[in-house]
Design an enzyme around this catalytic site. Sequence first.
Site, PDB file in Angstrom:
ATOM      1  N   ASP A  92       1.130   5.387   1.282  1.00 49.05           N
ATOM      2  CA  ASP A  92       0.639   6.490   2.098  1.00 49.05           C
ATOM      3  C   ASP A  92       1.192   7.802   1.550  1.00 49.05           C
ATOM      4  OD1 ASP A  92      -0.570   4.622   3.732  1.00 49.05           O
ATOM      5  OD2 ASP A  92       1.102   4.555   5.147  1.00 49.05           O
ATOM      6  N   ASP A 128       0.849  -1.192   0.000  1.00 52.28           N
ATOM      7  CA  ASP A 128       0.000   0.000   0.000  1.00 52.28           C
ATOM      8  C   ASP A 128       0.883   1.240   0.000  1.00 52.28           C
ATOM      9  OD1 ASP A 128       0.792   0.374   2.789  1.00 52.28           O
ATOM     10  OD2 ASP A 128      -0.711  -1.137   3.272  1.00 52.28           O
ATOM     11  N   ASP A 167       8.396   7.235  13.522  1.00 48.00           N
ATOM     12  CA  ASP A 167       8.961   6.289  14.479  1.00 48.00           C
ATOM     13  C   ASP A 167      10.404   5.880  14.178  1.00 48.00           C
ATOM     14  OD1 ASP A 167       8.255   4.871  12.217  1.00 48.00           O
ATOM     15  OD2 ASP A 167       6.791   3.583  13.209  1.00 48.00           O
TER      16      ASP A 167
END
Length: 445
Positions: A74, A72, A146
Amino acid sequence: MLKKLLRKVMPAKAGKSKLHKTVIPFSQHGIREDMLSFAAEKVVRRLHEQGYEAYVVGGAVRDLLLGVEPKDFDVATNATPEEVHKIFRRSRIIGRRFQIVHVMVGPETIEVTTFRGGSNALQNAHGRIMKDNTYGSMEEDAQRRDFTCNALYYDPIRQEITDFHNGAADIAARRLVIIGAAAARYQEDPVRILRAVRLSGKLGFDVEAQTAAPIPECAGRLKHEPVARLFDEIMKILFSGHARDCLRRLNTLGVSDDIHPLLTALKTAEQPENRIITLALKNTDERLRQDKPVSVGFVLAAVLWPRLEQHWQHYRKHGMKPVPALTEAVNTMRDTVEKGWGVPQRFSATMREIWQLQPQFDNRLGARPHRLVAQARFRAAYDFLVLRTQTGEVPQELADWWTRFQHADDETRNQMSNTAPQNGDSADKPKRRRRKPRRKKAAAD
């Protein structure tokens, strides 16, 4: 338009340290625009056309640098969720803790996030971020991500990658490095610990020493996370395609056993009596790598089977017949799995059906095997029986019989069900009623 103009001309806020920004050209990264999905490219281009910044970000860029096709894509932008929603008719704003926009392009959904701001996030008593809808620059957004490998921003129009944390170098070195002070970042969001487990296991990255050091002490904070959120992260580990490698990282990184019952079960997979878990994860990893479908309910049934079997044997030792004993064991598990573990009902229902059909495989005489084959969950339950056979829990002869029976024609099935041995507990067989002896009529005088 005024907002966009102000963003361009207003100086950056004072007092914030500047990160070193590296721009990597196409000649060094080799990612082409046509390597993106049509939907991701369209969303980025449309945002650019409306005067906003927009980049493909995170795991997709990392995977492309590793030569892996992303599952996918983003997108990160300086447009607010409301502005993104206004541009794309087929879109919706979701999330309370972090507002994001899902943009639908054909069958694909692109997750669009606004650049996160600095230090205005709402935290609870444990230091966990509870609400964070403050927005900022791309540099601030990079600071909030992160791991360095997930903080890369790819502009398909200029074909450039922007890197603030040497993430590209860490990817090349196959090294997982957290951004900022590790203990503080795990305190902000303890689920980052499970992401470190999953990413290092899935990608084969070494966890950098300072990133790994606080994990044993900080892992206890995961117990304060919502169970539904923990379940989602555990599912990502199970269906990463590298579940067994991830489980090894759970142990080597020092994640404790009492975080979540599913994690506890997974950490015992290497024990001989729990071999069914290892076999199920191996099969799942292989199917995922071959792009074959997998069943969440089936995998959960295998992971939790050793615990269920303990309850089942307990009730049998107390005099219950196999089928009622299993039903009671399933009910015992149901009280905890669905209510306290965050397992959605649609998965637990499949899991229970697979479990409850297992004793039925012992009944091979008469009409019972014909009725069992007609069950909607027969195939999943049969596959589970084969799994139990591989652990030595079930005789191979029983699985072989059912393999032949399900593929046989009607005449052969009838012959098999008329001559089959009965392996089940004799207590399960229906008892014939004894006829009362007729009284002899008294002799006539």
